[in-house]
Design a protein around this motif. Sequence first.
Motif, short mmCIF file in Angstrom:
data_model
loop_
_atom_site.label_atom_id
_atom_site.label_comp_id
_atom_site.label_asym_id
_atom_site.label_seq_id
_atom_site.Cartn_x
_atom_site.Cartn_y
_atom_site.Cartn_z
N GLU A 100 7.36 6.67 -6.10
CA GLU A 100 8.50 6.54 -7.02
C GLU A 100 8.82 5.07 -7.29
O GLU A 100 9.74 4.77 -8.06
CB GLU A 100 9.76 7.18 -6.41
CG GLU A 100 9.69 8.67 -6.23
CD GLU A 100 8.82 9.09 -5.06
OE1 GLU A 100 8.62 8.26 -4.14
OE2 GLU A 100 8.29 10.21 -5.06
N ASN A 101 8.12 4.17 -6.61
CA ASN A 101 8.42 2.75 -6.76
C ASN A 101 7.23 1.94 -7.23
O ASN A 101 7.15 0.74 -6.99
CB ASN A 101 8.95 2.18 -5.43
CG ASN A 101 10.40 2.56 -5.21
OD1 ASN A 101 11.19 2.57 -6.16
ND2 ASN A 101 10.77 2.87 -3.98
N TRP A 102 6.31 2.61 -7.88
CA TRP A 102 5.09 1.94 -8.33
C TRP A 102 4.61 2.59 -9.62
O TRP A 102 4.66 3.81 -9.76
CB TRP A 102 4.02 2.09 -7.24
CG TRP A 102 2.66 1.60 -7.64
CD1 TRP A 102 2.25 0.31 -7.74
CD2 TRP A 102 1.52 2.41 -7.98
NE1 TRP A 102 0.93 0.26 -8.12
CE2 TRP A 102 0.46 1.54 -8.26
CE3 TRP A 102 1.30 3.79 -8.06
CZ2 TRP A 102 -0.81 1.98 -8.64
CZ3 TRP A 102 0.05 4.23 -8.44
CH2 TRP A 102 -1.00 3.34 -8.72
N ALA A 103 4.18 1.77 -10.55
CA ALA A 103 3.64 2.29 -11.81
C ALA A 103 2.33 1.58 -12.12
O ALA A 103 2.15 0.40 -11.80
CB ALA A 103 4.62 2.06 -12.96
N LYS A 104 1.42 2.31 -12.74
CA LYS A 104 0.18 1.73 -13.24
C LYS A 104 0.00 2.23 -14.67
O LYS A 104 0.19 3.43 -14.92
CB LYS A 104 -0.99 2.16 -12.36
CG LYS A 104 -2.30 1.49 -12.73
CD LYS A 104 -3.42 1.86 -11.80
CE LYS A 104 -4.71 1.13 -12.19
NZ LYS A 104 -5.82 1.49 -11.32
N GLY A 105 -0.33 1.33 -15.56
CA GLY A 105 -0.48 1.73 -16.96
C GLY A 105 0.82 2.24 -17.55
O GLY A 105 0.83 3.01 -18.50
N GLY A 106 1.94 1.83 -16.95
CA GLY A 106 3.24 2.24 -17.47
C GLY A 106 3.69 3.61 -17.00
O GLY A 106 4.73 4.09 -17.43
N SER A 147 4.50 8.72 -9.11
CA SER A 147 4.98 10.08 -8.84
C SER A 147 4.82 11.01 -10.04
O SER A 147 5.00 12.22 -9.91
CB SER A 147 6.45 10.02 -8.41
OG SER A 147 7.20 9.26 -9.34
N ASP A 148 4.49 10.46 -11.19
CA ASP A 148 4.29 11.28 -12.40
C ASP A 148 2.82 11.53 -12.70
O ASP A 148 2.50 12.31 -13.59
CB ASP A 148 4.89 10.58 -13.64
CG ASP A 148 6.40 10.49 -13.59
OD1 ASP A 148 7.02 11.28 -12.84
OD2 ASP A 148 6.96 9.64 -14.29
N GLN A 161 0.84 -1.21 0.00
CA GLN A 161 0.00 0.00 0.00
C GLN A 161 0.87 1.25 0.00
O GLN A 161 2.07 1.18 0.26
CB GLN A 161 -0.89 -0.01 1.25
CG GLN A 161 -0.07 0.05 2.54
CD GLN A 161 -0.90 0.18 3.80
OE1 GLN A 161 -2.00 -0.35 3.89
NE2 GLN A 161 -0.40 0.92 4.79
N PHE A 162 0.26 2.40 -0.27
CA PHE A 162 0.94 3.67 -0.03
C PHE A 162 1.06 3.85 1.47
O PHE A 162 0.29 3.27 2.24
CB PHE A 162 0.15 4.83 -0.64
CG PHE A 162 0.23 4.88 -2.13
CD1 PHE A 162 1.46 5.05 -2.76
CD2 PHE A 162 -0.91 4.76 -2.92
CE1 PHE A 162 1.55 5.09 -4.14
CE2 PHE A 162 -0.82 4.80 -4.31
CZ PHE A 162 0.41 4.96 -4.91
N GLU A 174 5.01 -0.78 2.72
CA GLU A 174 4.62 0.53 2.19
C GLU A 174 5.47 0.90 0.98
O GLU A 174 6.69 0.76 1.00
CB GLU A 174 4.71 1.57 3.31
CG GLU A 174 3.70 1.21 4.42
CD GLU A 174 3.55 2.25 5.49
OE1 GLU A 174 2.40 2.55 5.88
OE2 GLU A 174 4.58 2.77 5.95
N VAL A 175 4.80 1.38 -0.03
CA VAL A 175 5.44 1.63 -1.33
C VAL A 175 5.31 3.12 -1.64
O VAL A 175 4.21 3.67 -1.63
CB VAL A 175 4.72 0.81 -2.43
CG1 VAL A 175 5.37 1.03 -3.78
CG2 VAL A 175 4.72 -0.67 -2.06
N MET A 225 4.67 6.08 -13.73
CA MET A 225 5.04 6.06 -12.31
C MET A 225 4.00 6.83 -11.50
O MET A 225 3.51 7.88 -11.93
CB MET A 225 6.41 6.69 -12.09
CG MET A 225 7.55 6.03 -12.84
SD MET A 225 7.74 4.24 -12.50
CE MET A 225 8.37 4.26 -10.81
#
Lengths: 63, 63, 63, 63, 63, 63
Positions: E48-54, E58-59, E8-9, E44-45, E56
């Motif tokens: 900056e260490n997780w992406a969805k749909g390619g 954080s983006d 989780q976050f 906890e993630v 990140m």
Amino acid sequence: MPIVTIQQFPRDLEQKRELARRVTEAFVEVYGAEPQSVQVFFSEVEAENWAKGGVMGSDSAGR
Amino acid sequence: MPIVTIQQFPRDLEQKRELARRVTEAFVEVYGAEPQSVQVFFSEVEAENWAKGGVMGSDSAGR
Amino acid sequence: MPIVTIQQFPRDLEQKRELARRVTEAFVEVYGAEPQSVQVFFSEVEAENWAKGGVMGSDSAGR
Amino acid sequence: MPIVTIQQFPRDLEQKRELARRVTEAFVEVYGAEPQSVQVFFSEVEAENWAKGGVMGSDSAGR
Amino acid sequence: MPIVTIQQFPRDLEQKRELARRVTEAFVEVYGAEPQSVQVFFSEVEAENWAKGGVMGSDSAGR
Amino acid sequence: MPIVTIQQFPRDLEQKRELARRVTEAFVEVYGAEPQSVQVFFSEVEAENWAKGGVMGSDSAGR
């Protein structure tokens, strides 16, 4: 805790039994852990579900 | 390292082979990793062992 | 699903961004997955928390 | 996210269905999560693949 | 067992405490598990260490 | 393979070094594994991120 998860190719019960015994012993002797607090999980992986160097285990000789 | 673990619905070997090849290639090209250092594990999950939104995959249409 | 977990040494955001993009693209092209269904987790491991051949990464040169 | 992974002895679908429903509900009520963002994975472990206190589950009575 | 791992976050301790309480309660009531047999791990993630749909975390806005 | 993941409370490097050495030795002696094929990952968990019996480690005495 500690929880130990081992990803490996399938092994017979005799080998897993001895490995679990020795891994648990290491936690008891090195960390002073209570034996009953140590759990070991074997996650067995078939060669069709593992790749190294981009080549499936089931496609490579001498993996 | 790197170790890549993929949780997915079951797929045939042909698709896993191609996916592992491409994922490994990404590590080589983006990180400069040695191909032999990259291991990919497929952990296949049946619809009876996965839920989304509190509903088991085996109970939902069009999952 | 699919859920992709990557255990690796720490990398900068730029490299992780590009890797996640390419890994996701592989699932879309090889499996026909929906991009939004693909999640990638980076689990970064320090050299003090990893051993190969029984030697900690922080103790070995040229790991 | 969140992704919930449950390592357990095999259970029937009815129990897993109810457990997944309640776990998902907890995330919705405690975190305010969207139900559709919650995925639950059951990873069922046979007694031949688990040890506690250095003893395989398949060797112990009353585990 | 059971062992529950939650990716989780980051959340504050108060929320994790309540979630762990409710998840454990679900195992006790649905499976008849002993409370002391249930362990819950929070992993906890960061975004900056997780992406969805390619993309990140954080983006992306409104992840 | 094998890949060993250890979830534990934080320990100092000296203890992890000795544990990794002994765990690797167990794979070599029991399975006949090549030492260089054995990787050990330590995943250290703070007491704020772990619960047993529905109680956070950081809330319990004598965990």
